[in-house]
Design an enzyme around this catalytic site. Sequence first.
Site, PDB file in Angstrom:
ATOM      1  N   GLU A 294       0.834  -1.204   0.000  1.00  0.00           N
ATOM      2  CA  GLU A 294       0.000   0.000   0.000  1.00  0.00           C
ATOM      3  C   GLU A 294       0.868   1.252   0.000  1.00  0.00           C
ATOM      4  O   GLU A 294       1.857   1.331   0.723  1.00  0.00           O
ATOM      5  CB  GLU A 294      -0.885  -0.022   1.241  1.00  0.00           C
ATOM      6  CG  GLU A 294      -2.269   0.511   1.002  1.00  0.00           C
ATOM      7  CD  GLU A 294      -3.055  -0.341   0.023  1.00  0.00           C
ATOM      8  OE1 GLU A 294      -3.195   0.099  -1.138  1.00  0.00           O
ATOM      9  OE2 GLU A 294      -3.521  -1.431   0.393  1.00  0.00           O
ATOM     10  N   HIS A 295       0.471   2.211  -0.835  1.00  0.00           N
ATOM     11  CA  HIS A 295       1.230   3.464  -0.998  1.00  0.00           C
ATOM     12  C   HIS A 295       2.651   3.179  -1.493  1.00  0.00           C
ATOM     13  O   HIS A 295       3.576   3.934  -1.216  1.00  0.00           O
ATOM     14  CB  HIS A 295       1.246   4.283   0.302  1.00  0.00           C
ATOM     15  CG  HIS A 295      -0.089   4.902   0.603  1.00  0.00           C
ATOM     16  ND1 HIS A 295      -0.524   6.068   0.020  1.00  0.00           N
ATOM     17  CD2 HIS A 295      -1.099   4.485   1.400  1.00  0.00           C
ATOM     18  CE1 HIS A 295      -1.747   6.362   0.460  1.00  0.00           C
ATOM     19  NE2 HIS A 295      -2.113   5.416   1.286  1.00  0.00           N
ATOM     20  N   THR A 296       2.809   2.086  -2.205  1.00  0.00           N
ATOM     21  CA  THR A 296       4.096   1.769  -2.824  1.00  0.00           C
ATOM     22  C   THR A 296       4.083   2.099  -4.318  1.00  0.00           C
ATOM     23  O   THR A 296       5.142   2.226  -4.921  1.00  0.00           O
ATOM     24  CB  THR A 296       4.433   0.276  -2.664  1.00  0.00           C
ATOM     25  OG1 THR A 296       3.280  -0.480  -3.066  1.00  0.00           O
ATOM     26  CG2 THR A 296       4.767  -0.075  -1.226  1.00  0.00           C
TER      27      THR A 296
ATOM     28  N   SER B  66     -25.279   4.214 -18.708  1.00  0.00           N
ATOM     29  CA  SER B  66     -25.018   3.342 -17.566  1.00  0.00           C
ATOM     30  C   SER B  66     -26.322   2.998 -16.869  1.00  0.00           C
ATOM     31  O   SER B  66     -27.139   3.893 -16.600  1.00  0.00           O
ATOM     32  CB  SER B  66     -24.083   4.027 -16.565  1.00  0.00           C
ATOM     33  OG  SER B  66     -24.074   3.299 -15.346  1.00  0.00           O
TER      34      SER B  66
ATOM     35  N   GLY C 233     -16.743   4.060  -5.099  1.00  0.00           N
ATOM     36  CA  GLY C 233     -16.219   4.899  -4.029  1.00  0.00           C
ATOM     37  C   GLY C 233     -15.874   4.151  -2.755  1.00  0.00           C
ATOM     38  O   GLY C 233     -15.646   4.762  -1.718  1.00  0.00           O
ATOM     39  N   ALA C 234     -15.798   2.808  -2.798  1.00  0.00           N
ATOM     40  CA  ALA C 234     -15.472   2.007  -1.610  1.00  0.00           C
ATOM     41  C   ALA C 234     -14.005   1.574  -1.613  1.00  0.00           C
ATOM     42  O   ALA C 234     -13.604   0.719  -0.834  1.00  0.00           O
ATOM     43  CB  ALA C 234     -16.377   0.780  -1.531  1.00  0.00           C
TER      44      ALA C 234
ATOM     45  N   SER D  86     -13.860   2.556 -10.789  1.00  0.00           N
ATOM     46  CA  SER D  86     -13.462   3.387 -11.936  1.00  0.00           C
ATOM     47  C   SER D  86     -12.569   2.603 -12.898  1.00  0.00           C
ATOM     48  O   SER D  86     -12.764   2.654 -14.108  1.00  0.00           O
ATOM     49  CB  SER D  86     -12.771   4.668 -11.464  1.00  0.00           C
ATOM     50  OG  SER D  86     -11.598   4.384 -10.728  1.00  0.00           O
TER      51      SER D  86
ATOM     52  N   GLU E 299      -7.493   8.190 -16.955  1.00  0.00           N
ATOM     53  CA  GLU E 299      -7.919   8.677 -15.632  1.00  0.00           C
ATOM     54  C   GLU E 299      -7.042   9.851 -15.176  1.00  0.00           C
ATOM     55  O   GLU E 299      -7.537  10.821 -14.611  1.00  0.00           O
ATOM     56  CB  GLU E 299      -7.899   7.536 -14.602  1.00  0.00           C
ATOM     57  CG  GLU E 299      -8.580   7.923 -13.296  1.00  0.00           C
ATOM     58  CD  GLU E 299      -9.147   6.765 -12.485  1.00  0.00           C
ATOM     59  OE1 GLU E 299      -9.278   5.644 -13.027  1.00  0.00           O
ATOM     60  OE2 GLU E 299      -9.451   6.984 -11.298  1.00  0.00           O
TER      61      GLU E 299
ATOM     62  N   ASP F  92      -4.592  -0.352 -10.191  1.00  0.00           N
ATOM     63  CA  ASP F  92      -6.000  -0.723 -10.344  1.00  0.00           C
ATOM     64  C   ASP F  92      -6.311  -1.230 -11.746  1.00  0.00           C
ATOM     65  O   ASP F  92      -6.978  -2.254 -11.924  1.00  0.00           O
ATOM     66  CB  ASP F  92      -6.902   0.479 -10.043  1.00  0.00           C
ATOM     67  CG  ASP F  92      -6.722   0.999  -8.634  1.00  0.00           C
ATOM     68  OD1 ASP F  92      -6.002   0.346  -7.844  1.00  0.00           O
ATOM     69  OD2 ASP F  92      -7.292   2.061  -8.327  1.00  0.00           O
TER      70      ASP F  92
HETATM   71  P1  ADP Z   1     -13.471   3.761  -6.810  1.00  0.00           P
HETATM   72  O1  ADP Z   1     -12.718   3.517  -8.073  1.00  0.00           O
HETATM   73  O2  ADP Z   1     -12.659   3.532  -5.585  1.00  0.00           O
HETATM   74  O3  ADP Z   1     -14.771   3.019  -6.755  1.00  0.00           O
HETATM   75  P2  ADP Z   1     -13.524   6.423  -7.863  1.00  0.00           P
HETATM   76  O4  ADP Z   1     -13.890   7.723  -7.268  1.00  0.00           O
HETATM   77  O5  ADP Z   1     -12.166   6.255  -8.430  1.00  0.00           O
HETATM   78  O6  ADP Z   1     -13.849   5.314  -6.758  1.00  0.00           O
HETATM   79  O7  ADP Z   1     -14.543   6.086  -9.022  1.00  0.00           O
HETATM   80  C1  ADP Z   1     -15.949   6.197  -8.816  1.00  0.00           C
HETATM   81  C2  ADP Z   1     -16.587   6.887 -10.012  1.00  0.00           C
HETATM   82  O8  ADP Z   1     -16.585   5.990 -11.151  1.00  0.00           O
HETATM   83  C3  ADP Z   1     -18.038   7.214  -9.801  1.00  0.00           C
HETATM   84  O9  ADP Z   1     -18.196   8.474  -9.164  1.00  0.00           O
HETATM   85  C4  ADP Z   1     -18.579   7.252 -11.226  1.00  0.00           C
HETATM   86  O10 ADP Z   1     -18.259   8.482 -11.861  1.00  0.00           O
HETATM   87  C5  ADP Z   1     -17.765   6.165 -11.898  1.00  0.00           C
HETATM   88  N1  ADP Z   1     -18.520   4.908 -11.885  1.00  0.00           N
HETATM   89  C6  ADP Z   1     -18.260   3.790 -11.181  1.00  0.00           C
HETATM   90  N2  ADP Z   1     -19.154   2.807 -11.442  1.00  0.00           N
HETATM   91  C7  ADP Z   1     -20.014   3.334 -12.333  1.00  0.00           C
HETATM   92  C8  ADP Z   1     -21.178   2.838 -13.027  1.00  0.00           C
HETATM   93  N3  ADP Z   1     -21.644   1.610 -12.804  1.00  0.00           N
HETATM   94  N4  ADP Z   1     -21.806   3.667 -13.894  1.00  0.00           N
HETATM   95  C9  ADP Z   1     -21.365   4.926 -14.101  1.00  0.00           C
HETATM   96  N5  ADP Z   1     -20.286   5.436 -13.499  1.00  0.00           N
HETATM   97  C10 ADP Z   1     -19.620   4.675 -12.624  1.00  0.00           C
HETATM   98 MG    MG Z   2     -10.976   4.573  -8.667  1.00  0.00          MG
END
Ligand code: ADP
Ligand code: MG
Length: 386
Positions: A35-37, A69, A124-125, A130, A162, A174
């Site tokens: 992590e953080h590497t 989506s 977002g978890a 993304s 990204e 990722d």
């Molecule tokens: P993580 O990658 O940790 O889940 P991020 O902030 O990097 O969090 O990415 C989340 C973003 O990716 C969301 O805010 C949205 O814009 C996009 N996203 C993720 N899943 C979907 C989906 N099923 N449909 C549309 N956009 C999505």
């Molecule tokens: Mg992400």
Amino acid sequence: MSETSGSVAERFEQLYGAAPDGVWAAPGRVNLIGEHTDYNDGFVMPFALPHTAVAGVSRRDDGVLRLHSADVSGPVVELTVDALAPESDKRWTAYPAGVVWALREAGHAVTGADIHLASTVPAGAGLSSSAALEVVVALALNDLFGLALRGWQLARLCQRAENVYVGAPVGIMDQTASACCEPGHALFLDTRDLSQRQIPFDLAAEGMRLLVVDTRVKHSHSEGEYGKRRAGCEKGAALLGVDALRDVPFGELDAALKRLGDEEEVRRLVRHVVTEDARVERVVRLLESGDTRAIGPVLVEGHASLRDDFRVSCPELDLVVDTAVAAGALGARMTGGGFGGSAIVLAEEADVAAVTKAVEEAFAAAGFKTPRVFEAVPSAGARRVR
Ligand code: ADP
Ligand code: MG
């Protein structure tokens, strides 16, 4: 745990009037250790989740890109591939559009597409929804336009999408995990040269389980703190006269710390990164020699380093780790950037129920949000499913 390719194809046909040319899937990931590497040119070891982003895609040759989506309300978004410009889009559509932009910018003739997607990766978890989105689109376009790019090359282009198009300074882990992981394995990735090795990690076969505990919190200062850690690591590398902290061998850590003198903050960051790279290598050796249970204490050590030296944990993540270990788990640690997000717990199959209950009760007693707990089976990377 994946969206069915059938329902995605059906919805695609409703939206666009014809069946898709194909359907592809790409998973989210968790990081086992390392992590953080990644922004220190170091080692990481993610594996793919059973949760995936699934996309129905048809090729177009008229310069039009249409996006939809299932997980975001609103109509189909229509764009023109010639007009795609970095940081012009603050919506979710920036992720798939960014992939098209990155492919075209790298000289690949991607002339448009119709895309409908649906994802079971929680957004977002810290589980990389993304990257799943980017990689599923990249793989579909790779196949439909005959680009013959390899997984790691698609990952690089998705990272560029990204970083530059969306405007998020993420590392390469990722996207590489989503593109390249294999079932029953974790991916040992050297983020400097992208060399990789599949490491056996078939927990079910050995009577163990890996739980992901999503704390459902994201502390708001996380982005600023991430930037500070990154800058601190760069300062450490500069003071030590190396390109990146990856270049400080574990055996020379004490000498390096001495040279940093009274730079206490930098010393802590350096100690985390150098010991964390060493922990990844230890986990690789243990898994390759079949000693899977012995990685538990290494995970706990990694958590302590992130908590005390790198200082990116939070009360919720610490509570998961402390409670799980006290309840008999083999090991646990926060995973992802920190300040919220998810932790992982490695446990004997027979202890899963007790460990889960203990964590849920501890969260309730502390007045925290109810965490989301699920099992993570090391799963397949991106692939065509239809
Ligand atoms: P993580 O990658 O940790 O889940 P991020 O902030 O990097 O969090 O990415 C989340 C973003 O990716 C969301 O805010 C949205 O814009 C996009 N996203 C993720 N899943 C979907 C989906 N099923 N449909 C549309 N956009 C999505
Ligand atoms: Mg992400």
